[in-house]
Design an enzyme around this catalytic site. Structure first.
Site, PDB file in Angstrom:
ATOM      1  N   ASP A  51      81.462  79.907  71.690  1.00  0.00           N
ATOM      2  CA  ASP A  51      81.763  78.712  71.513  1.00  0.00           C
ATOM      3  C   ASP A  51      82.830  78.886  72.366  1.00  0.00           C
ATOM      4  O   ASP A  51      83.401  79.702  73.282  1.00  0.00           O
ATOM      5  CB  ASP A  51      81.632  77.801  70.641  1.00  0.00           C
ATOM      6  N   ASP A  89      72.481  76.627  65.384  1.00  0.00           N
ATOM      7  CA  ASP A  89      74.178  77.347  64.502  1.00  0.00           C
ATOM      8  C   ASP A  89      74.277  76.304  63.387  1.00  0.00           C
ATOM      9  O   ASP A  89      74.755  75.243  63.710  1.00  0.00           O
ATOM     10  CB  ASP A  89      74.998  77.684  65.147  1.00  0.00           C
ATOM     11  N   CYS A 118      60.781  86.840  48.257  1.00  0.00           N
ATOM     12  CA  CYS A 118      61.789  87.005  48.911  1.00  0.00           C
ATOM     13  C   CYS A 118      62.238  87.965  49.534  1.00  0.00           C
ATOM     14  O   CYS A 118      62.143  89.050  48.572  1.00  0.00           O
ATOM     15  CB  CYS A 118      63.130  85.844  48.649  1.00  0.00           C
ATOM     16  N   CYS A 121      64.079  89.616  50.932  1.00  0.00           N
ATOM     17  CA  CYS A 121      66.073  90.294  51.550  1.00  0.00           C
ATOM     18  C   CYS A 121      66.566  91.280  50.475  1.00  0.00           C
ATOM     19  O   CYS A 121      66.031  90.692  49.118  1.00  0.00           O
ATOM     20  CB  CYS A 121      66.907  88.747  51.761  1.00  0.00           C
ATOM     21  N   CYS A 162      66.832  89.600  46.427  1.00  0.00           N
ATOM     22  CA  CYS A 162      66.162  89.747  45.781  1.00  0.00           C
ATOM     23  C   CYS A 162      65.613  91.009  45.603  1.00  0.00           C
ATOM     24  O   CYS A 162      64.434  90.973  44.498  1.00  0.00           O
ATOM     25  CB  CYS A 162      65.308  88.688  46.834  1.00  0.00           C
ATOM     26  N   HIS A 164      71.382  86.528  51.308  1.00  0.00           N
ATOM     27  CA  HIS A 164      69.697  86.029  51.239  1.00  0.00           C
ATOM     28  C   HIS A 164      69.667  84.718  51.529  1.00  0.00           C
ATOM     29  O   HIS A 164      69.027  84.417  53.156  1.00  0.00           O
ATOM     30  CB  HIS A 164      70.055  85.898  49.807  1.00  0.00           C
TER      31      HIS A 164
HETATM   32 ZN   LIG Z   1      66.293  86.617  49.198  1.00  0.00          ZN
END
Ligand SMILES: [Zn+2]
Length: 376
Positions: free
Chosen positions: A89, A271, A309, A311, A314, A340
């Site tokens: 930015d 963002d 999920c 990730c 998880c 996550h």
């Molecule tokens: Zn997750």
């Protein structure tokens, strides 16, 4: 260079070629203020959670460690070990929101550092020089983010000055990109549309900045206190005046549903600090809406944060374990929840791209909005 691949209603599926690789859009940029995601998340983690673009803040890096240090270390890519695109930015937003005792003049802004109070000056040239030292892929133009509400007279004056600043930014970037010791000589520049919630000012400003043929265009000054309806109306108004062959970036937005609504209106880049900030407080996104892991009902819950999920959190840990880590004030709690939530956002963008590719974006949007509000 932006290539529009497909449209589904107003939603756009595109590709943006940069010196650090091609970005598939719509895209969510993961916010690493100081060249790191707060919550002990590394650049290696970012690859694992599907991050395409990392965003860092010019104001913060200028104060710490200093952009000269980053330049001497070979630029931010090398410094933080991240080889994909980085957007910085301009510093404008932080100067106007964080710094104390600011004074705006035609040349730029005088302000006090929020760390040690020292007096600093930043104008369009300084912002471009700092971003060039950081050597980001995409630099943002230096602008004033106008508070909402502001009088029409003030907004008009501020927007006119921001356009003059944009001309100076472009000139300075061209100069910097031609210097022999510049790290990224192909740094790109996005201009920023401002005008608070005044449609006529927004439109006049969009027409003005489009003439400068920049690499992309951002819609700034939203998510600063206006209603969602005002924000969506402004996006509808502005997008119509932005070119088809350049990416459109909605700055600082937002919740998953804000993003779906904005994609539906033609926005390509997003963002927001929200997913990481929420994660650090144990607030996590799931397919059925946001949940708070601190709630007592998760004490003996052996399910992952979000069933299905993929990730790192998880795949390996239960809600009960992560809740325990929070209660015990262990850092791993924050880290797992930030991973996550960022995965949730990056994966949602992938689903959005697939939905536009497959011509079912409207259906996808409606079913997600219903699920998150607990109706499905
Ligand atoms: Zn997750």
């Amino acid at each position: 260079m932006y290539k529009l691949i497909k449209k589904c209603g107003n939603a756009r599926r595109g590709e943006f070629k940069t010196p650090h690789g091609t970005i598939q859009t719509p895209v969510f940029m993961n916010v690493g203020t100081l060249g790191v995601i707060k919550g002990a998340v590394s650049s290696m983690d970012l690859k694992e959670i599907g991050c395409q673009v990392e965003l860092s803040n010019t104001y913060h890096l200028h104060l710490r460690p200093g952009d000269q240090v980053i330049k001497k270390m070979g630029g931010l890519h090398k410094f933080m070990n991240w080889d994909r695109p980085i957007l910085t930015d301009s510093g404008g937003f932080q100067v106007f929101s964080l710094a104390g005792m600011r004074k705006i003049e035609e040349e730029g802004v005088y302000f006090n550092s929020h760390i040690d109070g020292r007096r600093i000056f930043m104008g369009p040239e300084e912002s471009m020089q700092i971003q060039s030292n950081i050597a980001s892929t995409i630099a943002m133009a230096f602008d004033e983010c106008i508070p909402i509400p502001s009088t029409k007279e003030y907004v008009e004056k501020s927007v006119a000055r921001t356009v003059r600043w944009l001309e100076r930014c472009k000139k300075e970037m061209d100069r910097l990109n031609s210097l022999p010791d510049t790290i990224n000589k192909q740094q790109m520049l996005f201009g920023i549309n401002q005008g608070a919630t005044f449609d006529d000012i927004r439109i006049a400003n969009a027409k003005e900045i489009v003439k400068m043929d920049l690499d992309g265009y951002a819609i700034g000054g939203l998510a600063v206190g206006e209603t969602h309806e005002e924000m969506y109306n402004t996006i509808d108004t502005v997008v119509e005046y932005l070119p088809d062959n350049k990416p459109i970036y909605l700055m600082g937005v937002g919740t998953p549903s804000n993003i779906l609504e904005a994609v539906d209106r033609g926005v390509d880049f997003f963002d927001c600090v929200l997913p990481a900030r929420n994660g650090r407080h144990g607030h996590v996104f799931t397919k059925n809406g946001k949940i708070n892991l601190m709630n007592a009902k998760y004490e003996l819950d052996s399910d992952p944060i979000d069933e299905g999920c993929n990730c790192p959190a998880c795949q390996h840990y239960s809600r009960a374990y992560i809740r325990h880590l929070f209660k015990a004030k262990e850092m791993l709690a924050m880290r797992l929840c930030v991973l996550h939530n960022l995965y949730f956002y990056n994966n949602m963008m992938k689903e959005i791209r697939d939905a536009i590719d497959g011509d079912y974006f409207s259906k996808y949007k409606e079913s997600k909005l219903a699920q998150w509000s607990g109706k499905a």
